[in-house]
Design a protein around this motif. Structure first.
Motif, PDB file in Angstrom:
ATOM      1  N   ALA A   3     -40.534  16.087  -8.075  1.00  0.00           N
ATOM      2  CA  ALA A   3     -39.677  15.136  -7.367  1.00  0.00           C
ATOM      3  C   ALA A   3     -39.191  14.036  -8.317  1.00  0.00           C
ATOM      4  N   PHE A   4     -40.058  13.611  -9.221  1.00  0.00           N
ATOM      5  CA  PHE A   4     -39.688  12.573 -10.181  1.00  0.00           C
ATOM      6  C   PHE A   4     -38.591  13.071 -11.120  1.00  0.00           C
ATOM      7  N   VAL A   5     -38.758  14.299 -11.616  1.00  0.00           N
ATOM      8  CA  VAL A   5     -37.759  14.872 -12.524  1.00  0.00           C
ATOM      9  C   VAL A   5     -36.426  15.039 -11.805  1.00  0.00           C
ATOM     10  N   ARG A   6     -36.481  15.483 -10.546  1.00  0.00           N
ATOM     11  CA  ARG A   6     -35.252  15.638  -9.759  1.00  0.00           C
ATOM     12  C   ARG A   6     -34.568  14.290  -9.573  1.00  0.00           C
ATOM     13  N   GLN A   8     -34.841  11.645 -11.511  1.00  0.00           N
ATOM     14  CA  GLN A   8     -34.315  11.193 -12.795  1.00  0.00           C
ATOM     15  C   GLN A   8     -33.010  11.907 -13.148  1.00  0.00           C
ATOM     16  N   CYS A   9     -32.953  13.195 -12.859  1.00  0.00           N
ATOM     17  CA  CYS A   9     -31.727  13.955 -13.132  1.00  0.00           C
ATOM     18  C   CYS A   9     -30.568  13.435 -12.287  1.00  0.00           C
ATOM     19  N   SER A  61     -30.486   7.186 -23.435  1.00  0.00           N
ATOM     20  CA  SER A  61     -29.819   6.883 -22.161  1.00  0.00           C
ATOM     21  C   SER A  61     -30.757   7.085 -20.987  1.00  0.00           C
ATOM     22  N   ILE A  62     -31.530   8.176 -21.012  1.00  0.00           N
ATOM     23  CA  ILE A  62     -32.442   8.479 -19.904  1.00  0.00           C
ATOM     24  C   ILE A  62     -33.590   7.474 -19.852  1.00  0.00           C
ATOM     25  N   PHE A  63     -34.089   7.068 -21.002  1.00  0.00           N
ATOM     26  CA  PHE A  63     -35.199   6.118 -21.017  1.00  0.00           C
ATOM     27  C   PHE A  63     -34.774   4.699 -20.642  1.00  0.00           C
ATOM     28  N   THR A  64     -33.499   4.402 -20.758  1.00  0.00           N
ATOM     29  CA  THR A  64     -33.027   3.048 -20.446  1.00  0.00           C
ATOM     30  C   THR A  64     -32.277   2.967 -19.121  1.00  0.00           C
ATOM     31  N   GLY A  87     -42.753  12.777 -17.480  1.00  0.00           N
ATOM     32  CA  GLY A  87     -41.672  13.073 -16.547  1.00  0.00           C
ATOM     33  C   GLY A  87     -40.308  12.869 -17.202  1.00  0.00           C
ATOM     34  N   LYS A  88     -40.201  11.826 -17.997  1.00  0.00           N
ATOM     35  CA  LYS A  88     -38.958  11.588 -18.735  1.00  0.00           C
ATOM     36  C   LYS A  88     -38.694  12.724 -19.715  1.00  0.00           C
TER      37      LYS A  88
END
Length: 234
Positions: A3-6, A8-9, A61-64, A87-88
């Protein structure tokens, strides 16, 4: 974690931050194979480097993309801070896979190579793209999820690391003293030098040792990043 990965995407897509790096990567590959009968390994070397740059950009970009308050809420839901990091990483891998597959199979689909691609070349092309993607993730992670992320020139520092790693072989040729400093940078040349020759890969002791060192660097680098991330979040 799924769920976390979804989440984040979806957040990454909605932020539209993926557009510049992905667009430039796709344009790079299209231009690379604009002509027919191109060499296999050297072409894959270029697309590997492009993926190196792209994954560094995407990782940062994903981490920020999460606000500080949102990040702490997500950590609380996950239970452990390290799960947020993992997860990131999984989210970045989800983004990476289609880009990697595109880089490998686009020239094959468009029949751009001057000869057929053997299983050995397939395997090495896949390996080089994965390794360069991981190098990008490590560099992007270092300057976006550790204390270095708070520095004013984090993006410029990431670019500096990429440039030095790509030019490290030439730098070492200037003076062997640099060899003892450049080991901290991603060992890009240990993969690239095997893609500069003719379109064949010879498996010999030097090849095995060099790539074992590359894998070792990745493992140690990932472990150090986990340590630095937990130290930052403590």
């Amino acid at each position: 974690m799924t769920a976390f990965v979804r989440y984040q995407c979806i957040s990454h897509i909605r932020s539209l931050k993926f557009i510049p790096p992905v667009f430039l990567f796709l344009a790079w590959v299209f231009i690379l194979y604009a002509y027919k009968n191109v060499p296999i390994l050297s072409s894959y070397a270029v697309s590997s480097i492009a993926l190196y740059l792209t994954m560094t950009w995407i990782t940062m970009s994903i981490f920020t993309q999460d606000e500080e308050s949102e990040k702490h809420i997500l950590m609380a839901h996950l239970g452990k801070k390290v799960k947020y990091l993992f997860g990131k990483w999984l989210t970045i891998l989800v983004v990476m896979i289609p880009l990697l597959l595109f880089a490998i199979f686009f020239p094959i689909i468009t029949d751009s190579f001057k000869e057929g691609v053997s299983i050995t070349l397939y395997a090495f092309a896949f390996y080089s793209h994965v390794i360069f993607s991981v190098f990008g993730i490590l560099v992007g992670n270092l300057f976006s999820a550790t204390k270095l992320a708070t520095k004013k020139y984090a993006w410029l520092s990431a670019v500096f690391v990429i440039v030095v790693s790509l030019a490290s072989k030439s730098i070492i040729e200037i003076s062997m003293w640099f060899k003892w400093i450049l080991w901290i940078f991603p060992p890009v040349f240990k993969v690239i030098e095997y893609m500069e020759a003719d379109d064949h890969v010879l498996i010999h002791s030097a090849f095995v040792i060099d790539n074992a060192l590359v894998v070792f660097y990745v493992i140690i680098g990932a472990a150090i990043l986990v340590f630095l991330y937990l130290k930052k979040e403590s």
